[in-house]
Enzyme design. Structure first.
Site, PDB file in Angstrom:
ATOM      1  N   GLY A  27       0.831  -1.197   0.000  1.00  0.00           N
ATOM      2  CA  GLY A  27       0.000   0.000   0.000  1.00  0.00           C
ATOM      3  C   GLY A  27       0.869   1.252   0.000  1.00  0.00           C
ATOM      4  O   GLY A  27       1.985   1.253  -0.535  1.00  0.00           O
ATOM      5  N   SER A  28       0.408   2.281   0.670  1.00  0.00           N
ATOM      6  CA  SER A  28       1.105   3.572   0.618  1.00  0.00           C
ATOM      7  C   SER A  28       2.447   3.559   1.324  1.00  0.00           C
ATOM      8  O   SER A  28       3.208   4.520   1.188  1.00  0.00           O
ATOM      9  CB  SER A  28       0.231   4.674   1.219  1.00  0.00           C
ATOM     10  N   THR A  29       2.749   2.497   2.094  1.00  0.00           N
ATOM     11  CA  THR A  29       4.072   2.477   2.724  1.00  0.00           C
ATOM     12  C   THR A  29       5.163   2.374   1.672  1.00  0.00           C
ATOM     13  O   THR A  29       6.332   2.580   1.959  1.00  0.00           O
ATOM     14  CB  THR A  29       4.235   1.298   3.707  1.00  0.00           C
ATOM     15  N   LEU A  30       4.768   2.082   0.427  1.00  0.00           N
ATOM     16  CA  LEU A  30       5.759   2.013  -0.648  1.00  0.00           C
ATOM     17  C   LEU A  30       6.122   3.413  -1.156  1.00  0.00           C
ATOM     18  O   LEU A  30       7.143   3.589  -1.820  1.00  0.00           O
ATOM     19  CB  LEU A  30       5.209   1.157  -1.796  1.00  0.00           C
TER      20      LEU A  30
END
Lengths: 372, 637
Positions: free
Chosen positions: B327-330
């Protein structure tokens, strides 16, 4: 329909002609059965182990059956190929083998395989192949060059290090030479030469091999250490007496005094529980197998088959004699299993393959009309 | 190849006759050998029979193998995580018992005997000899030992025997790190040197117990003992002492681990915390967990079924086997790729109008904020997690360059942690899709990869590892659990060395910019996780929230956590490191079906960071199991 017919034809071809020498098969089965009875006792009633051994025997029977359908002429053509493959495998083991301490095994993924087992068959085959077309009896030159066939694999196996197998492989090759009519004078002079070389061999031996020989000469010198096997084995055999202590009653084996009681030293368990009577029965079976094998060899029509089957039978005898000699303290402890009786897979299958060759020679005794 | 023909004519009959005579003389030799052998057996079995019978009966020397002591497992400060406790078991020598059924009945009055115990006893009785001692009950209670001692005279042939049993003092909390030992079985003997395990009853089956079995086990010893004819030991003649196994000092910090367990609470998920400078795993939690003590003396079928059948899969180590969409942790890694590869710079502004469209395509890729975020630079795009910024960036970077850049951060490959079973996850590429889906790569898939969705799969450990690399400004040390190996005799500690790799750095400024964006997530006015820094902590945290989709929305559908069943709710993710300028901890948190990363996972991360930074324990300080810091945490579970 057609498939059924061809199947029928095939099975007729398989079974109508006498492929198997039933007396020999019967003797083998009787020996294996006796072996499984004692294995049950030696393994402390581990029926799983006995079943495993039974399965190996069935595999061995299948191998024997298949090989017995291979005509000896075809075997003869395959011989150099098999020999070279064996040597190559030995070389691979020397560089990439797995094993505890000694490099003997090749891991095939499904099973581990000891290439030296293959050489037990292919060395006498190669000797028979080499000698069958030479002058009779073999000249000195032929004799010396044939020794190369024996020495190469023997040295490679010795390097693993597995002195016992190296000697057995060499002996199986030498039997061919003996059976091919080598003159007694040559035999004696070779024996003298070997005796003269033995100090060199002694120096080349590994420490543990020297220990085994020294221990054999005086086992009581280190009764708890290196002499343990021989002493305990002799106690087992001796305390068995004439009639034995009875099945599953052997204290030597069951109180765990006896090491390797289901593999190399199974004869000690046998002698302890079934006594001298049992030993005589077992020895008789072995003698009958050897006699029957030699009769087949004598009836073989071509020289190759004769030499090969004779050598295989005599090698079988050497296994029995060396193992029995070791267990009874006549010979040093070399890791040789008791054929058809000791627990273990590779030796069972390779033995049965050898019997397959003998069966094939038996089956083709009438169908080969000329010597070459 | 045919053997050379001889020139002489061959005389077949002569050859056959020659062979015959050789075969017959061979058989004569065979017979002579057998006569010698038979004579030898007659000699041993008839003439020397009496002598050997006496020796057999008085055969008193026997070799008894002795088990080695298993090494302890300790945390970085010396707190014991796997211990050996003295225990007592009840054993019976059937031969010495007159009426076994009656004895068992009377024993049951003073010692609890379960159906399992009686069955195992019966099984072993069949397999062993009547003079051998057979265990009936393991791990006797102290009162039971006392009760039996008083009544001992009434039970000839029954003995209480001391032995050592493995004990995990923290029950569930370290199960996914330590693993457990269990009864040795036949298949185990294939992976060890069976000769060393003759007297060993237990072997490591999972976790550190299994991975470092060779260190922990030590070497069994032998004793030469004098026995009577029944095989009972009378005297010890000589002994070859056993060598104890090595004590293992782990990188785990027990206090931090307990804090992480507590922070995760009842949620399923995982927390992995690393020291970015050293690659040391400080905490590794997978929830729910199980009690490893259940396995030590044989888990009951019912308990085992319950563990296997639980929908929460407590035996499954989520930290290294759980595959999650990042998800957005990338996004921080995507931003860094964009900066380093020159697609964007600090001045690049993207106007977020709420959605993104590929040229010539109708499909709209939405921002999480329906109205958009307006014009944002890379720092703000990270702080507010602006999807449109990253959709566009991903398309500009192209899948090939994204794959190659993220590869350096260790995505898509096992990190090589010293535990078995780690999965590699997926770092998608054109080749990967061709090989696994047999399809070409579609442009839309690059768009969603920009926000960590689609095919990409990471483990919490990989995320923590990549975050550590970010924290460490490019340098990655192999994550590991083993800090030191201690020889229990000499007390000497040996510290293994671990390899490190470096993510290529073009401009350190770029890294600083991304970290600034991650700080904005927590400390910025519009940071998505600003709630966790509302109390204005004394240190700066760099973080990034993320949400991994469990259930795919069709275009136009709107996700509403309240309306979705819990098991379909999104996974909440948060990665962080602190203090931002000189990090000593980097971590990844995953709360399964937690919903939003910033609302659920971020507070968990904050608690773990607090436990690490607010009450630090000096690296060389030794604390014990009874230390109040440990006990307090232990009770709070």
């Amino acid at each position: 329909m057609i498939a059924a017919q061809s199947l029928q034809r095939m099975s007729r071809r398989m079974f109508n002609r006498p492929r198997l020498d039933w007396p020999l098969v019967g003797l083998i089965m009787a020996t294996v059965a006796l072996g499984m009875v004692i294995l049950y006792s030696a393994s402390e009633g581990d029926s799983q182990l006995v079943i495993k051994q039974g399965v190996r025997f069935l595999i061995g029977l299948a191998v024997m059956f298949v090989i017995s359908h291979l005509p000896p002429t075809q075997m003869r053509h395959l011989t150099p190929f098999l020999y070279v493959v064996g040597i190559v495998l030995l070389l691979i083991v020397a560089f990439a083998g797995v094993g505890t301490g000694a490099q003997r095994w090749l891991n095939l993924g499904v099973a581990r395989f000891q290439p030296s087992e293959l050489l037990k068959l292919s060395v006498p085959m190669m000797m028979a192949w080499y000698l069958h077309s030479r002058s009779y009896p073999p000249s000195l030159r032929t004799t010396l060059s044939s020794l190369v066939i024996v020495v190469i694999p023997a040295v490679l196996i010795y390097q693993q290090p597995d002195l016992g197998t190296a000697i057995l492989v060499a002996i199986s090759g030498l039997f061919v030479l003996f059976l091919s009519g080598l003159s007694w004078r040559l035999i004696i002079s070779l024996a003298v030469a070997a005796a003269a070389l033995s100090p060199i061999l002694w120096n080349a031996m590994h420490e543990y091999q020297k220990n085994r020989v020294l221990m054999f000469l005086d086992p009581e010198a280190d009764p708890l250490g290196r002499g343990w096997n021989i002493i305990q084995s002799k106690i087992a055999v001796g305390s068995g007496g004439l009639t034995g202590k009875g099945w599953q009653q052997g204290t030597q084996a069951h109180l765990e005094f006896l090491p390797e009681k289901s593999t190399d030293f199974i004869l000690a368990t046998f002698a302890e529980e079934f006594g001298l009577m049992g030993v005589l029965v077992l020895f008789s079976l072995y003698m009958l197998i050897i006699w029957r094998g030699l009769v087949i060899a004598m009836a073989a029509k071509d020289c190759y088959s004769r030499l090969l089957s004779g050598a295989l039978v005599l090698t079988f005898f050497v296994y029995v004699a060396v193992n029995a000699g070791m267990v009874s303290g006549l010979l040093p402890v070399v890791g040789v299993p008791l054929p058809l009786v000791s627990y273990g897979g590779t030796s069972m299958v390779s033995l049965m393959a050898g019997f397959g060759v003998i069966m094939s020679i038996y089956a083709h005794r009438k169908f080969i009309s000329s010597d070459r | 190849m045919k053997p050379r023909r001889t020139h002489r004519l061959r005389d077949m009959a002569r050859e056959r006759e020659g062979f015959r005579s050789r075969a017959l003389s061979a058989f004569a030799i065979v017979l002579v050998c057998f006569v010698v052998l038979i004579w030898r057996f007659v000699h041993l079995q008839i003439f020397q029979h009496e002598e050997y019978t006496t020796r057999s009966e008085s055969n008193r020397v026997k070799i008894i193998p002795r088990p080695s002591n298993r090494g302890l497992i300790l945390d970085r400060h010396g707190v014991v995580l796997a211990d050996n406790w003295p225990a007592y078991r009840l054993e019976i020598i059937p031969e010495q018992v007159d009426d076994l059924a009656d004895t068992l009945e009377r024993l049951a009055d003073i010692i609890e005997l379960g159906q399992d115990d009686l069955e195992k006893f019966r099984e072993l009785r069949m397999a062993r000899h009547s003079f051998q001692s057979i265990p009936l009950r393991l791990q006797l209670e102290e009162v039971e030992v006392a009760r039996f001692s008083v009544n001992r005279h009434a039970f000839p042939g029954v003995n209480v025997v001391a032995y050592q049993t493995r004990q995990y003092p923290f029950d569930h909390s370290f199960a996914h790190v330590i693993g457990y030992v269990s009864r040795l079985d036949r298949s185990d003997l294939n992976r060890v040197d069976a000769r060393e395990y003759v007297a060993t009853t237990h072997i490591g089956k999972s976790g550190v117990e299994r991975y470092y079995e060779a260190f922990l086990h030590g070497k069994g010893g032998r004793q030469q003992v004098e026995t009577n004819a029944q095989g009972r030991v009378i005297d010890v003649l000589e002994s070859e002492p056993q060598r104890s196994g090595m004590n293992l000092h782990l990188t785990i910090d027990a206090v931090l681990q307990l804090a992480a367990v507590e922070a995760l609470g009842d949620r399923n998920g995982a927390v992995v915390a690393l020291d970015p400078a050293t690659g040391e795993v400080l905490a590794l939690v997978s929830a729910p967990s199980y009690n490893p003590n259940l396995f030590v003396n044989g888990i009951s079928t019912r308990d085992y079924r319950a563990l296997l059948d639980s929908p929460d899969q407590p035996l499954f180590n989520r930290a290294l086997q759980g595959g999650y969409e990042p998800g957005s942790t990338l996004k921080p890694f995507m931003a860094l790729a964009g900066l380093e590869l020159g697609e964007i710079d600090r001045n690049t502004i993207v106007n977020s109008i709420g959605y993104y469209q590929l040229p010539d395509q109708a499909r709209r890729y939405h921002d999480w904020n329906p109205g958009g975020h307006g014009p944002v630079d890379v720092v703000e795009a990270l702080a507010q997690s602006v999807n449109v910024f990253f959709f566009r960036l991903a398309v500009d970077l192209t899948i090939d360059r994204i794959h190659d850049y993220l590869d350096d951060f260790g995505f898509g490959a096992p990190t090589g942690l010293d535990l078995y079973g780690e999965i590699s996850g997926v770092l998608p590429s054109r080749e990967w899709k061709r090989a696994h889906r047999n399809l070409p790569w579609f442009p839309g898939e690059t768009v969603i990869l920009g926000i960590g969705q689609g095919f990409m799969v990471t483990t919490p450990l990989q995320l923590a590892n990549a975050t550590a690399a970010m924290a460490n400004r490019g340098r990655m040390v192999q994550p590991h659990l083993l800090r030191a190996v201690e020889n229990p005799q000499s007390g000497v500690l040996q510290y293994p060395e671990y390899p490190s790799t470096t993510v290529p750095i073009l401009d350190a400024e770029n890294w600083q910019l991304v970290i600034q964006g991650m700080e904005g997530v927590v400390h910025g006015v519009r940071g998505t996780a600003r709630a966790i820094a509302a109390d204005d902590p004394p240190f700066r945290i760099a973080g990034k929230s993320g949400t991994a989709q469990v259930y795919e929305l069709k275009e136009g559908e709107k996700y509403n956590a309240e309306e979705v069943a819990e098991h379909l709710r999104d996974h909440a993710l948060f990665i962080a490191f602190a203090p931002a300028d000189a990090p000593t901890i980097a971590l990844a948190v995953i709360a399964e079906h937690g919903g939003g990363g910033s609302s659920v996972a971020a507070p968990i991360a904050r608690k773990v960071i607090d436990a690490w930074l607010k009450a630090p324990i000096a690296d060389d300080q030794v604390i014990s199991f009874h230390d109040p810091k440990v006990q307090l945490r232990r009770e709070m579970r």
